[in-house]
Every structure is written in C-alpha cells, then in structure tokens.
Write an enzyme that holds these catalytic residues in place. Structure first.
Site, PDB file in Angstrom:
ATOM      1  N   LEU A  80       0.815  -1.203   0.000  1.00  0.00           N
ATOM      2  CA  LEU A  80       0.000   0.000   0.000  1.00  0.00           C
ATOM      3  C   LEU A  80       0.854   1.261   0.000  1.00  0.00           C
ATOM      4  CD1 LEU A  80      -2.681  -1.093   2.629  1.00  0.00           C
ATOM      5  CD2 LEU A  80      -2.909  -1.016   0.136  1.00  0.00           C
ATOM      6  N   SER A  81       0.236   2.310  -0.461  1.00  0.00           N
ATOM      7  CA  SER A  81       0.844   3.632  -0.384  1.00  0.00           C
ATOM      8  C   SER A  81       1.148   3.936   1.082  1.00  0.00           C
ATOM      9  CB  SER A  81      -0.176   4.606  -0.966  1.00  0.00           C
ATOM     10  OG  SER A  81       0.243   5.909  -0.804  1.00  0.00           O
ATOM     11  N   GLY A  82       2.367   4.402   1.359  1.00  0.00           N
ATOM     12  CA  GLY A  82       2.721   4.736   2.740  1.00  0.00           C
ATOM     13  C   GLY A  82       3.215   3.574   3.587  1.00  0.00           C
ATOM     14  N   GLY A  84       6.078   2.057   3.425  1.00  0.00           N
ATOM     15  CA  GLY A  84       7.515   2.080   3.694  1.00  0.00           C
ATOM     16  C   GLY A  84       8.348   1.423   2.595  1.00  0.00           C
ATOM     17  N   LYS A  85       7.688   1.077   1.469  1.00  0.00           N
ATOM     18  CA  LYS A  85       8.390   0.467   0.322  1.00  0.00           C
ATOM     19  C   LYS A  85       9.545   1.313  -0.154  1.00  0.00           C
ATOM     20  CE  LYS A  85       5.019   0.822  -2.678  1.00  0.00           C
ATOM     21  NZ  LYS A  85       4.082   1.504  -1.774  1.00  0.00           N
ATOM     22  N   SER A 152       1.466  -1.544  -7.189  1.00  0.00           N
ATOM     23  CA  SER A 152       1.124  -2.719  -8.015  1.00  0.00           C
ATOM     24  C   SER A 152       0.088  -3.620  -7.339  1.00  0.00           C
ATOM     25  CB  SER A 152       2.387  -3.501  -8.385  1.00  0.00           C
ATOM     26  OG  SER A 152       3.206  -3.772  -7.270  1.00  0.00           O
TER      27      SER A 152
END
Lengths: 242, 242
Positions: A80-82, A84-85, A152
C-alpha cells in the site's frame, strides 16, 4: 565508462617486462658480481617468464576455485501507499551499490513524473506495470540489479512481470495504512477515505495481496534494520544460486 | 556474469609469485652453480618485485596514454514500414556485439508481441514510444548500447525520446514504400492502400519526417554496406566524443 585499449596493455606489458628483468639483472649482478651471468639470466628470464606466465594463466582458467557466478536479481516491492516500500528500496539499492553491483532503482512516482498522462484506472495501471516489467527484465538481462517499488495492486500484472524475469524476488510490504510516517501521506489517505481521490488501492480500490511472496514484511511490527537483513540474505542467496 | 573473488586473486597472486621466484632461482642456479646466490637472489626478488610492481601500477594510473572513454550510444532508426530499418538495425547490433560492447536491440514487433493490446492510434502510439524512451535511456545510463528501430512517425514522441538520452543518434531510413523486399510487406501496403488497415503511417496516417536527423538513408539509392559504413563511422565518433 573507460576502456583500456590494446595499445595501453601492450605498452604496460612491455614496460613491466623491462622493469622486472632489470630488477632480476641487478639482483644477480649485485650478488655474483658477474655481469655476463647477470645478462644471461636476465635475457633468458624474458622468455622463460613469458612461458611460465602463460601456463599459469591456462592452469587457472581450468580451475573454478574462487570463481563465483553472480545472477542479477529483480527485487520487486509491492504494498500500500505509505507502507515504507520507498524507504526500504532506497536502502536496498544503496547496499547493492556498496557491493559494486550495477543497480537501477525505479518506482511509481519517478515513472509517473515522466508520464503525467498515465491514469490510475485498472487497465491503465496494469498496462503501466507490464511495461515497467519490460524495463526491469531488459535491465536484468543486461546484468543490472533492479530495485522496483510500486503499489502494483493487481496480481495479474505482478505475475506478468515475474514471468518476464529470470531471477525475481517479490516482497510484500504489508504495513497497515495507519503506519505511515509521512504527514502528507496521511492527508492523502484521509482524502481518499472521504472519496476525494479515486482508485486508491486499499481504500476505494482493491489491493490484491500477493499469495506467495518471497518475503512479507510489516514495518509496524519490525524494525527497518531487521527487515533489511532478511532481504539482504535472500538477495545473497538468489544472486549466487546456479 | 562471473566475478573473481578476492580469495581467488590472492591465491593466484601467491601461486604466481612462487612460480616466478622458482624460475628466477633456477636460472641463477643453472648459470652460477651457486645454491646460496640462487637462494639470496630468489628470496630478495619476492620483496623487490612486489615493490617494483606496485610502483609500476601507480605510475601507469597517472598516465592517460591508451585510455579511452566510451559513452554508450542510443541509435534510433525511424522510417516507414518496409524501409529496411530492421535489417540495418540487426547489422548494427552485430557490429557493436563484435566490439564486445554490451548491446540491446529493440523494435516495434518484439515490444508489441509482449503487449498485444497496444493500439496504433496517435495517442496510443505516442505513449508507447515515450515508454520505449524510458527503457532505452535507462539502458544507456547503465552503459548499454541500444539499437532501436520503430516506425515512430510522430515528431513529438521522437523528440521526447531524444530528450531522455544523453548520446542519441537519429537515423531516418527514407526508402520509399515501393522499395520493400518482403512479399508479406507488399501485401500489407496494398491492404492499407485499399483502406483495410487503419493508422498505417505514410498511407492513411501522417509520417512526420525528421527535420534534422543525424543521418538520412535511402536504401533504394544506396547499398546496405555503404549505409552501414556511414552509420558505424557516426557511432564511433559519438562513443568517443568527450
């Protein structure tokens, strides 16, 4: 990229042979006091050493001792967005760089900066990730390590990317939404929840969780350093696997 | 990709030093008959040669003689369907390979095989070529030569690709339609002329000719070999230009 031309190698070999033989000549002369012996030994050395060097090289070429095959790895972070990727992928790329491996880092925001017209609808997203797959697999084919971080959310698109690559690691960054450390991000999530942003994975758009990721990491439960050590270990295994 | 580990290099250096010194020792012994002199010269050689080798390396590092900078080149071939782009790009890639330069060849059909859903309308085409631009410029950044052949009829899209690359050569293959040597191709052109195929550049879709290509080649006027020599010469210039 610099190359050493054949001329440079020839000049270097010659200058080394002259120096090396002068050294031998001097040593023999100093210890025997016989100039003729020194000349004979020095003169013969030129030819004998060349033959010995050649045989030494051929012998080593037959030995695999200390030779390691490195297979470049495509490290794909999805989540998900946010989650920490981006932060992790930066560290992974730094680590690969520090091992003198050619590395390319690629993520959603940087690609979307180049292609502002790209939408977030499901078909647009899938087409986009597939094309990124062509990019990462072509880099892999050319010996370059890739660290890719993209939300993705679509399983199909992720599978397509994996199918293009030879040595692909899927990492699911499974930190929950309330994990984000970034204030701007928190606002985006609020706006998506209020329905102001469409196609926001995990809120008003499905995030299809990877079924069999190579690693699943929840940064709300695990320190970055611990997660990175797991990732590094997995990359090490895969880059050396025959 | 194979790497030589530090262990291998150390082992190789040691085995070389042992062999080299045994050689010197034997030569001295044969010509003087004095085992003590042979041992002294051989023993000293180990240390003296290491120092001389080190100084030799440092000296050469300061010299630029024979050192050449190579900048990878993106060779972009644009032109009508059937103009001979593909044939030439194959030869160009072979030539780069033969010079041991890392090379990637990419063309319309191979990319469209991966993405069968890609259309030929103007916005789809432009988006497509722009994304190919990201691929080729990322390869270039990683030291890989690229030979790309695409009809790429839209000036805007070609300019975008050029703007992403550092060392970009645009070659306009300007052979006319009736040049094609391929029977299947001739049929396609006939069908497009009959209106059975849409968006066929040069027939029912504009082909915007490059205004300032680096080279313009008409294969109906020029032998492949002559054209290739011009292209090779240009690539040579650009890959060595500072």
């Amino acid at each position: 990229m610099f190359i050493e031309t054949a001329t440079r190698s020839v000049a270097k070999s010659l200058s080394w042979r002259v120096l090396a033989t002068l050294t031998t000549f001097s040593l023999v002369y100093i210890f025997t006091g016989q100039i003729e012996t020194a000349i004979t030994v020095g003169g013969l050395e030129v030819f004998v050493k060349m033959a010995v060097y050649y045989l030494h090289e051929r012998g080593w070429n037959k030995l695999n001792f200390g030779r390691k095959e490195i297979r470049p790895v495509v490290v794909w972070l999805t989540g998900l967005s946010g989650s920490g990727k981006g932060r992790l992928s930066e560290k992974i790329a730094e680590w690969l760089d520090s091992k003198a491996l050619k590395t390319e880092r690629i993520d959603g925001p940087s690609v979307r900066k180049l292609f502002p017209e790209l939408g977030f609808s499901r078909p647009e997203r899938i087409g986009h990730i597939k094309r990124v797959g062509l990019l990462v697999s072509t880099l892999e084919k050319n010996g370059i390590f890739v660290v890719a971080s993209f939300v993705s959310p679509d399983q199909d698109a992720r599978e397509f990317v994996r199918s293009l690559c030879k040595n692909h690691i899927e990492i699911h960054i499974a930190s929950p939404f309330d994990y984000t450390r970034n204030e701007k991000h928190r606002m985006l999530v609020e706006r998506a929840k209020a329905g102001e942003i469409e196609n926001f994975a995990g809120i008003n758009e499905a995030y299809e969780e990877p079924q069999n990721p190579d690693l699943r990491i929840d940064l709300s439960n695990e320190e970055d350093e611990v997660a990175l050590q797991k990732i590094f270990q997995l990359i090490e295994q895969r880059m050396h696997a025959g």
